[in-house]
Design an enzyme around this catalytic site. Sequence first.
Site, mmCIF file in Angstrom:
data_model
loop_
_atom_site.group_PDB
_atom_site.id
_atom_site.type_symbol
_atom_site.label_atom_id
_atom_site.label_comp_id
_atom_site.label_asym_id
_atom_site.label_seq_id
_atom_site.Cartn_x
_atom_site.Cartn_y
_atom_site.Cartn_z
ATOM 1 N N LYS A 76 -79.030 54.773 -11.665
ATOM 2 C CA LYS A 76 -79.947 54.597 -10.533
ATOM 3 C C LYS A 76 -79.638 55.556 -9.391
ATOM 4 O O LYS A 76 -80.517 55.897 -8.604
ATOM 5 C CB LYS A 76 -79.908 53.150 -10.015
ATOM 6 C CG LYS A 76 -80.607 52.171 -10.930
ATOM 7 C CD LYS A 76 -80.863 50.861 -10.206
ATOM 8 C CE LYS A 76 -81.641 49.882 -11.068
ATOM 9 N NZ LYS A 76 -81.852 48.603 -10.405
ATOM 10 N N LYS A 112 -84.621 53.041 -23.091
ATOM 11 C CA LYS A 112 -85.056 51.639 -23.094
ATOM 12 C C LYS A 112 -86.392 51.499 -22.359
ATOM 13 O O LYS A 112 -86.679 52.270 -21.430
ATOM 14 C CB LYS A 112 -83.976 50.723 -22.493
ATOM 15 C CG LYS A 112 -83.926 50.724 -21.014
ATOM 16 C CD LYS A 112 -83.149 49.545 -20.440
ATOM 17 C CE LYS A 112 -83.351 49.608 -18.940
ATOM 18 N NZ LYS A 112 -82.768 48.609 -18.139
ATOM 19 N N LYS A 139 -89.390 49.102 -16.409
ATOM 20 C CA LYS A 139 -90.400 48.961 -15.357
ATOM 21 C C LYS A 139 -90.560 50.239 -14.571
ATOM 22 O O LYS A 139 -91.607 50.513 -14.015
ATOM 23 C CB LYS A 139 -89.931 47.925 -14.324
ATOM 24 C CG LYS A 139 -89.863 46.514 -14.730
ATOM 25 C CD LYS A 139 -89.039 45.781 -13.655
ATOM 26 C CE LYS A 139 -88.872 44.315 -13.933
ATOM 27 N NZ LYS A 139 -87.861 43.708 -13.064
HETATM 28 P P1 AMP Z 1 -84.558 43.761 -14.700
HETATM 29 O O1 AMP Z 1 -85.939 44.222 -14.920
HETATM 30 O O2 AMP Z 1 -83.601 44.915 -14.619
HETATM 31 O O3 AMP Z 1 -84.389 42.766 -13.600
HETATM 32 O O4 AMP Z 1 -84.156 43.008 -16.046
HETATM 33 C C1 AMP Z 1 -84.368 41.636 -16.285
HETATM 34 C C2 AMP Z 1 -83.861 41.244 -17.653
HETATM 35 O O5 AMP Z 1 -84.602 41.909 -18.685
HETATM 36 C C3 AMP Z 1 -82.385 41.594 -17.918
HETATM 37 O O6 AMP Z 1 -81.771 40.534 -18.637
HETATM 38 C C4 AMP Z 1 -82.467 42.829 -18.757
HETATM 39 O O7 AMP Z 1 -81.334 42.995 -19.580
HETATM 40 C C5 AMP Z 1 -83.713 42.565 -19.580
HETATM 41 N N1 AMP Z 1 -84.344 43.814 -20.037
HETATM 42 C C6 AMP Z 1 -84.856 44.802 -19.243
HETATM 43 N N2 AMP Z 1 -85.360 45.811 -19.993
HETATM 44 C C7 AMP Z 1 -85.156 45.452 -21.298
HETATM 45 C C8 AMP Z 1 -85.459 46.085 -22.563
HETATM 46 N N3 AMP Z 1 -86.060 47.260 -22.622
HETATM 47 N N4 AMP Z 1 -85.120 45.422 -23.692
HETATM 48 C C9 AMP Z 1 -84.527 44.204 -23.638
HETATM 49 N N5 AMP Z 1 -84.203 43.568 -22.492
HETATM 50 C C10 AMP Z 1 -84.513 44.171 -21.326
#
Ligand code: AMP
Length: 329
Positions: free
Chosen positions: A112, A193, A196
């Site tokens: 980041k 991966k 968002k």
């Molecule tokens: P965040 O959007 O960073 O707040 O992520 C929220 C949750 O979604 C966390 O548990 C991440 O590990 C999971 N997560 C985010 N992107 C992925 C992805 N591409 N595949 C699987 N899990 C994800």
Amino acid sequence: MAPIVFSGIQPTGQITLGNYLGALKHFVKAQHDAQSYYCIVDLHAITVPQDPKELKTRILDLAALYLAVGLDPQIATLFVQSDVKEHAELGWLLQCNVHMGELSRMTQYKEKAEGKDAVTVGLFTYPALMAADILLYQTNLVPVGEDQKQHIEITRDIALRFNARFGDTFTIPEGMITKEGARIMSLDDPTKKMSKSNPNPASRIELSDTPDEIRKKFSRAVTDSGRGVTFDPEKKAAVANLLTIYATITDRSIESIVNEYEGRGYGDFKKGLGEAVIAHLEPIQSRFQSLRQSGDVVDILQEGAHRARESAQKTIDLVKRNIGLGTYY
Ligand code: AMP
Ligand code: TRP
């Protein structure tokens, strides 16, 4: 005793199929056999700049989505991180028990911060706040995607160190990272991966995408050279990713999907996948719309914060007493 489960998602950007398959879907499953806390981590969101109006909307959207995917506020505690002040308070106390060197090794921070000239101190100390989220509730299990593994490890290290120094204070949590869906990859590049924050919206399916958008995105998703739908994550990473999405969203085995598409081309397979995702998301989207229009979401979050606070306060009192701080606890 039922295990205590805690997890959080940042109210930033649109929630993706990666978030759903890696995290949200497991939240829903885990709520039945646990005492669970699902948090909207808005204090983490502001480690990078956010527009205040948009942030507010995203918090309510994420809460409605928690409910729309099937979290039941009668059995799971749903709340917003900043509504429970103990998160910030324990975050500070843990910052004083974590070292610069440990935080410098965090890959999420490095990713980041890369290429940015103004990086906040909050982005650097982010893992101490995440540890606070988890440790405040004496959590046993943390359902997350693969990318959060390192943050769970540092949380365990902080808790072990704290207990050794100040006496038994925190339960040592464990990550709950299921094999399938733990790392959903981008549709345009199977080495990255699904995220968002990727500037290319075609790289991800958002839970709010229309059926047409979903069809289009899957039809344009990259596949591998060669023909035939086979599961080979090394040599055919793109098709393996699409198969993983197909299997996890339908709760089917990869094998049964491979069998179904035997002798058929990628086009057919991607069409089938698109329709399966659309069918799964449709009821979630319609529940989301009606929840968002009703005024119930704020009440549910406030009731959740009230419940969360009861447990958080107990931990904070114990932590302060063990450190030797203050006069009231
Ligand atoms: P965040 O959007 O960073 O707040 O992520 C929220 C949750 O979604 C966390 O548990 C991440 O590990 C999971 N997560 C985010 N992107 C992925 C992805 N591409 N595949 C699987 N899990 C994800
Ligand atoms: N860091 C997590 C992410 O980016 C979000 C998060 C914050 C979290 N606090 C947490 C996840 C506590 C699990 C438990 O996805």
